[in-house]
Each structure stands twice: as structure tokens, then as C-alpha cells.
Design an enzyme around this catalytic site. Sequence first.
Site, PDB file in Angstrom:
ATOM      1  N   ASP A  43       0.827  -1.221   0.000  1.00  0.00           N
ATOM      2  CA  ASP A  43       0.000   0.000   0.000  1.00  0.00           C
ATOM      3  C   ASP A  43       0.855   1.263   0.000  1.00  0.00           C
ATOM      4  OD1 ASP A  43      -2.231  -1.545   0.159  1.00  0.00           O
ATOM      5  OD2 ASP A  43      -2.661  -1.133   2.264  1.00  0.00           O
TER       6      ASP A  43
ATOM      7  N   CYS B   9     -15.885 -13.911  -9.713  1.00  0.00           N
ATOM      8  CA  CYS B   9     -15.910 -14.839  -8.583  1.00  0.00           C
ATOM      9  C   CYS B   9     -16.806 -16.041  -8.865  1.00  0.00           C
ATOM     10  CB  CYS B   9     -16.398 -14.112  -7.345  1.00  0.00           C
ATOM     11  SG  CYS B   9     -17.685 -12.908  -7.685  1.00  0.00           S
TER      12      CYS B   9
ATOM     13  N   CYS C  85     -23.183 -10.421  -1.850  1.00  0.00           N
ATOM     14  CA  CYS C  85     -22.497  -9.216  -1.381  1.00  0.00           C
ATOM     15  C   CYS C  85     -23.388  -7.990  -1.571  1.00  0.00           C
ATOM     16  CB  CYS C  85     -21.161  -9.044  -2.100  1.00  0.00           C
ATOM     17  SG  CYS C  85     -21.230  -9.223  -3.881  1.00  0.00           S
TER      18      CYS C  85
ATOM     19  N   CYS D  29     -19.942  -7.103   3.032  1.00  0.00           N
ATOM     20  CA  CYS D  29     -19.966  -7.727   1.698  1.00  0.00           C
ATOM     21  C   CYS D  29     -19.008  -8.906   1.617  1.00  0.00           C
ATOM     22  CB  CYS D  29     -19.658  -6.699   0.613  1.00  0.00           C
ATOM     23  SG  CYS D  29     -18.147  -5.767   0.890  1.00  0.00           S
TER      24      CYS D  29
HETATM   25  S1  SF4 Z   1     -20.972 -12.724  -2.700  1.00  0.00           S
HETATM   26 FE1  SF4 Z   1     -20.323 -11.315  -4.317  1.00  0.00          FE
HETATM   27  S2  SF4 Z   1     -18.097 -11.521  -4.370  1.00  0.00           S
HETATM   28 FE2  SF4 Z   1     -18.876 -13.313  -3.278  1.00  0.00          FE
HETATM   29  S3  SF4 Z   1     -19.152 -14.911  -4.855  1.00  0.00           S
HETATM   30 FE3  SF4 Z   1     -21.115 -13.837  -4.659  1.00  0.00          FE
HETATM   31  S4  SF4 Z   1     -21.045 -12.221  -6.246  1.00  0.00           S
HETATM   32 FE4  SF4 Z   1     -18.942 -12.950  -5.917  1.00  0.00          FE
HETATM   33  S1  SF4 Z   2     -17.683  -2.423   2.869  1.00  0.00           S
HETATM   34 FE1  SF4 Z   2     -19.821  -2.331   3.628  1.00  0.00          FE
HETATM   35  S2  SF4 Z   2     -20.704  -0.469   2.769  1.00  0.00           S
HETATM   36 FE2  SF4 Z   2     -18.804  -0.930   1.612  1.00  0.00          FE
HETATM   37  S3  SF4 Z   2     -19.491  -2.102  -0.142  1.00  0.00           S
HETATM   38 FE3  SF4 Z   2     -18.987  -3.609   1.462  1.00  0.00          FE
HETATM   39  S4  SF4 Z   2     -20.908  -3.948   2.561  1.00  0.00           S
HETATM   40 FE4  SF4 Z   2     -21.173  -2.109   1.343  1.00  0.00          FE
END
Ligand code: SF4
Ligand code: SF4
Length: 355
Positions: free
Chosen positions: A126, A195, A205, A254
Amino acid sequence: MVIIADSSLRQEILELEFDALGVASANPSKTWPAYMQAIANPVPPQLEYLRRNASCRSGFDDIMPGTQSILCCAIELPLFRDDTPCHYARFCAIGDYHQVIREQLSKLDIILRKHFPIKNSRICVDTAPVLERELAVRAGLGTIGFNRMVIHPHFGSFIALGELFIDHDLTIWRNDIEINVCHDIPDSAYVPGSCGCCFESERRCIAACPTGALSQAGYDFNRCIAYWTTQHKGMIPAPIDRAIGNCLWGCDRCQNACPRNTHKQPIRKMPDAHPLHKLTLSEILTLSARQLRKRLSGSCIADAHPYMLQRNACIVIANTHDLAHASLLGNIAETHDCDWVRETAKKMAARMEHP
Ligand code: SF4
Ligand code: SF4
């Protein structure tokens, strides 16, 4: 010059504590045009760095002239211990992952220099403008999830990444030295959503994202809790502040919802002496900025401004209707040095009374 990889090299690399390691070629970036498109609109000052060195990300000459290969590594992120008083994103659970990975890559650099004619190298965790997710994919570490994270086939997306740039072509070594070398990554692997686990209509997600930052249309950082809690210095607007829930730093919803992350407990354990393990909400809100900085030392929050953590703590108290800490809000609203922390505390104290 060709040096046959011997078993000692193999053993030395295996003894390093990487969970995944691969070599990426130094070809020009494939995702740079999409990156430029993504940052075409104005960004807040905290994200201005994404635009400042944008052209550097198309190749590697500005990072290290003569780069021929990039060693990309991943280490799995542990879970926080159950008795950690506050909720942080998983990337905080390993201490300062920048430091952990840098040390490992330095050892790798020393090992490789003993076996290959490497004159120049540079480590990046980073710390340089590179498109590291593309490099990770190119090195065979995974694909890009719809949640924009690199998803490793075994470790999922709860991994931290780092890179070692070298001026020697290691891609010819294929798997002889326990380093993954991929020559046939399809272009589709670089596209968010490769994915492939969830059906398009029910991407988990998207369903788990409380703010709509992730949607079928893509990703909008303006709605992302991870951005607001860890990058933004100032008040956090409604309704984002309510959606933060009990997250003191980052979000992860997510990733937690992703089926690629639900298969197993991580192998790595949170270090016993982790700076965030015993840190309570009371301490976060009553310590001075200087004292708090000291307590955060050794964590990956150490370089962030402590006022951001204090602001987030005020929001968490209101969101969780935490009566045990409610009285701290009044004090912060009256006495804190920072106007946006004071204003947040005032707003949250009012919310405690009228949820
Ligand atoms: S939750 Fe989102 S990132 Fe994970 S496999 Fe499903 S579509 Fe892909
Ligand atoms: S980190 Fe939290 S707010 Fe950001 S995209 Fe993922 S679920 Fe949504």
C-alpha cells in the site's frame, strides 16, 4: 544467466510465512483504462491520492525502472478474538499488516538475491501507486469478486496483499521454486464479478451491503462504510451513520456474506498482544489523541487520526443504544478539541434520546 532452482531455495521460500505467493509479469496494466474511468469524476480530498499518480499505475517504470517481475504475496487475515470489546474490520486483526508483510518480503528479497542476479528491488505494501489487485490476479492468487476484493480459491477475500518488484524475469521459473507462475490468466479474471459463486440475480455481497454502495451498477465509494469510517475526516452524513451499526473501523459485510469466505476458520490466529484486543469504548473516548495514538501503535490504525476512531465510537454508542457509555457523549460534545467530533457526539446524544 540461468541458475537452476535448488532444493535449498525451495525450502527457504517455503519457510517464509506467506499463505500464497505468485509471480506477475511486468506487462502493461490491463485494468488501467477502467481505473481511469472510475476516477474520472471528482473525488474527496482523502481520495485525491488515487488521481495524483494515476498515470504511474499503467506500468512500472515510475515504481521501479527496469522491473521485470513482481512477486505478489497474500497472507490470510485472522479472526478477532471473541473477547475483543469493539468491532473492527478483519484487516485490523493481524496487527499492522503493512509491517508484517514488509518484513516477509524483505526476507524473500534477500533469499532471491542469493540465487538470482537481482540488482534492484522495491517492496510495496500500500505504499506505491500500483493496481495491486490486477497484479494479484496476474500472479494467479485469485480473481476479482463482485465486491471488488481479490478472492483466493482457498483463503477467500480475507487476505492482505503485498508486492516485491525485481529487475529479473522470474516468470520463466514456473512452479519449480514453489512460486506460482501463471501464463494463461483469462481477461475475464480481471473483471469484478469473476468470482462466479452467486447467480447474477442473487449476489450475496449486494444483498448484504446496507447502504447500496454495491449494486448491479457497480461500486460507489460515496456510500461505502469502509470509506466513511476509515478515510473521511469530518462528520458522517445520515443515513450512512445509522448503517454503520457497531462497526468502529471498516465494514466487511460484503465479505462476510460471500460464500467464498464461509468455508473454514482461518489458520492464522490473532497475536496475543494485539493493540486493539483490550481497548474499550470508554478508553477510546476518554484518552487524549496522544494517548490513543500510543495505544494504537502496532495496529494498522496507528497512522490514522485518532479523532476518526473517536467519532466512530460516538456513532456506535448511539446505534447500539449503549446506555453504559451514553454519558460520555455529553462530555465529548462539550469538551472535545475537534469540531466534527463534538458535533457528532451532540447528534448521537440527541439520537439516544429520540432514536
Ligand atoms: S458474494 Fe459477491 S463476491 Fe462473493 S461470490 Fe457472490 S457475487 Fe462474488
Ligand atoms: S464495505 Fe460495507 S458499505 Fe462498503 S461495499 Fe462492502 S458492505 Fe457495502
